[in-house]
Write a protein that holds these residues in place. Structure first.
Motif, short mmCIF file in Angstrom:
data_model
loop_
_atom_site.label_atom_id
_atom_site.label_comp_id
_atom_site.label_asym_id
_atom_site.label_seq_id
_atom_site.Cartn_x
_atom_site.Cartn_y
_atom_site.Cartn_z
N MET B 1 48.89 47.59 39.67
CA MET B 1 49.18 46.39 40.46
C MET B 1 48.20 45.27 40.11
SD MET B 1 49.61 46.17 44.56
CE MET B 1 47.90 46.51 44.90
N LEU B 2 46.90 45.63 40.18
CA LEU B 2 45.88 44.63 39.87
C LEU B 2 45.93 44.25 38.40
CD1 LEU B 2 42.74 45.78 41.89
CD2 LEU B 2 44.13 43.77 42.28
N SER B 4 48.43 43.82 36.58
CA SER B 4 49.46 42.83 36.29
C SER B 4 48.96 41.40 36.50
CB SER B 4 50.69 43.09 37.15
OG SER B 4 50.36 42.84 38.51
N LEU B 5 47.80 41.28 37.16
CA LEU B 5 47.25 39.93 37.41
C LEU B 5 46.37 39.45 36.25
CD1 LEU B 5 46.26 40.32 41.16
CD2 LEU B 5 48.37 39.42 40.21
N THR B 7 46.59 38.11 33.50
CA THR B 7 47.41 37.33 32.57
C THR B 7 46.83 35.93 32.42
OG1 THR B 7 48.78 36.45 34.33
CG2 THR B 7 49.47 38.55 33.36
N ARG B 9 48.12 33.32 33.21
CA ARG B 9 48.50 32.46 34.33
C ARG B 9 47.32 32.32 35.30
NH1 ARG B 9 53.39 33.64 38.50
NH2 ARG B 9 52.70 32.16 40.06
N TYR B 10 46.47 33.33 35.30
CA TYR B 10 45.31 33.31 36.21
C TYR B 10 44.03 33.42 35.40
CZ TYR B 10 49.06 34.64 39.43
OH TYR B 10 50.23 34.69 40.14
N PRO B 11 43.66 32.37 34.65
CA PRO B 11 42.50 32.49 33.74
C PRO B 11 41.19 32.79 34.45
CG PRO B 11 43.19 30.19 33.95
CD PRO B 11 44.24 31.03 34.63
N GLY B 12 41.00 32.16 35.61
CA GLY B 12 39.75 32.39 36.35
C GLY B 12 39.71 33.78 36.92
N MET B 13 40.81 34.17 37.55
CA MET B 13 40.86 35.48 38.18
C MET B 13 40.81 36.59 37.13
SD MET B 13 43.78 37.18 40.55
CE MET B 13 44.18 35.68 41.39
N ARG B 14 41.41 36.33 35.96
CA ARG B 14 41.46 37.36 34.93
C ARG B 14 40.07 37.84 34.55
NH1 ARG B 14 44.22 36.21 29.17
NH2 ARG B 14 42.71 34.52 29.28
N TRP B 16 37.23 37.37 36.18
CA TRP B 16 36.52 37.91 37.35
C TRP B 16 36.97 39.33 37.66
CZ3 TRP B 16 38.38 38.94 42.45
CH2 TRP B 16 37.36 39.18 43.38
N LEU B 17 38.31 39.50 37.64
CA LEU B 17 38.88 40.81 37.97
C LEU B 17 38.53 41.82 36.89
CD1 LEU B 17 40.49 41.58 40.43
CD2 LEU B 17 42.59 41.16 39.16
N ARG B 77 28.97 35.71 27.68
CA ARG B 77 29.67 34.43 27.48
C ARG B 77 29.25 33.43 28.56
NH1 ARG B 77 35.90 33.83 28.97
NH2 ARG B 77 34.86 34.05 30.98
N ASP B 78 29.19 33.89 29.81
CA ASP B 78 28.78 33.01 30.90
C ASP B 78 27.34 32.54 30.72
OD1 ASP B 78 31.19 33.11 32.07
OD2 ASP B 78 30.60 34.24 33.85
#
Lengths: 253, 115
Positions: B1-2, B4-5, B7, B9-14, B16-17, B77-78
């Motif tokens: 489930m997680l 699938s996120l 991607t 579409r969610y560059p910031g969340m990708r 972080w997650l 990278r950060d």
């Protein structure tokens, strides 16, 4: 009482310097701001912002012995001598203890810090249940002094990208407001890699907030909400008919 | 489930997650590693070879290293984005980090395959 204060007048000084003051205080001088005004009586070239002198306006935020805080609610008895005063870090210095907060307020404005509600305005106010109202506690009290944001290294290195703790606290304040209707837009607004996710939870913001607020918790809750919202929209997408299914259905019709 | 996120579409969340999920995988592996070491108490070279040889452990070790590489990449990278303002120097350093991580990953994969 001994003070060492950052001085810089760009019209006169080539570079900043620290100036020492030894000032005799009155019994009525209880707070750091009282002492600063006493110093200003001796040397009126010293520049600082102040207004309400009771921790509400957030004007006199500065770096006090290495930690950001408000001069008006910092007790002199709690300070080690010499008291070292500098402008808040991470923002350009205009003069002495005064910083240019343009970037700070640009970041604040970028989260649209106002209620978005397209419904017909009621005759009186938009009502909330006591439970919904309680969700705003710990958020609405922010006085935008900038102490948290200017003690955050992520803001120091990316001031034009990372919104900063104060801006994100305000973003969450409107995200959880039951009267607001722009949740999706607000979450989308924080998706760029550096706007929200530059926070690494070092919690300097929590440590320095003069109103004892917790921007770090608000940021963590936004991240949780973003996952829930993204999952929700993924679920909706998977339930929505595909182009192929729509085409087949139209053929049958 | 997680997953699938993760991607574009969610560059910031990708990013972080990914760091959270890989951190979780590494934490689980570390705990299992500690338990296995305490239970099996390998001491000789042959003991360690027997310890590392099961296919499932080699797979777990490979997953650990893939997690470590992606976790390290995002973290470094950060740091480089923060502390190396010169874009050219930063790009060179980022490429060196990617190269080093791939070399380590290929190396550990070969080691695991040849156990």
């Amino acid at each position: 009482m001994k003070f060492s204060i950052y001085r810089y007048n760009p019209d006169v000084d080539k570079k900043p310097y620290m100036q020492d003051y030894d000032v005799v205080l009155e019994d009525s001088d209880q707070m750091l701001l009282d002492a600063l005004l006493r110093i200003k009586d001796l040397d009126d070239s010293l520049s600082l912002r102040k207004s309400c002198r009771e921790g509400v306006c957030g004007s006199d935020s500065m770096n006090i012995n290495g930690k950001n805080g408000l001069a008006c609610i910092t007790k002199l008895s709690d300070l080690e001598e010499p008291v070292v005063l500098r402008p808040m870090p991470g923002l350009p210095v205009i003069r002495d203890l005064i910083v240019d907060m343009t970037q700070f307020f640009e970041n604040y404005n970028s989260v649209n810090p106002y209620l978005v509600n397209n419904d017909e305005p009621p005759e009186t106010e938009r009502l909330q249940s006591p439970e919904d109202r309680a969700k705003l506690d710990g958020l609405y009290e922010c006085i935008l002094c900038g102490a948290c944001t200017t003690s955050c290294p992520s803001f120091w290195w990316n001031p034009d990208k990372f919104v900063g703790p104060a801006g994100l606290l305000q973003a969450y304040r409107f995200i959880v407001d039951s009267r607001d209707q722009a949740l999706d837009d607000r979450l989308e607004n924080l998706e760029a890699p550096d706007r929200l996710y530059r926070c690494h939870n070092i919690m300097n913001c929590v440590d320095v907030c003069p109103k004892k607020l917790n921007p770090s918790l608000a940021i963590a809750r936004i991240k949780d909400l973003k996952i829930k919202e993204a999952n929700h929209s993924k679920t909706l997408e998977s339930k929505a008919p595909t182009k192929r299914q729509i085409a087949i259905k139209s053929l049958h019709d | 489930m997680l997953l699938s996120l993760l991607t574009k579409r969610y560059p910031g969340m990708r990013a972080w997650l990914t760091q959270r999920l890989t951190g979780l995988l590494m934490a689980i592996y570390s705990v299992v590693l500690l338990i296995r070491v305490l239970v099996l108490t390998p001491s000789s070279y042959d003991d360690w070879l027997a310890f590392s040889r099961p296919w499932w452990w080699r797979l777990a070790t490979l997953i650990f290293w893939v997690s470590l590489s992606s976790h390290a990449w995002l973290g470094v990278r950060d740091v480089l984005k923060d502390y190396v303002p010169n874009v050219k120097i930063r790009m060179v350093l980022l490429k060196l980090v990617v190269l080093a991580l791939w070399v380590y990953l290929v190396w550990i994969t070969l080691l695991l395959c040849n156990l």
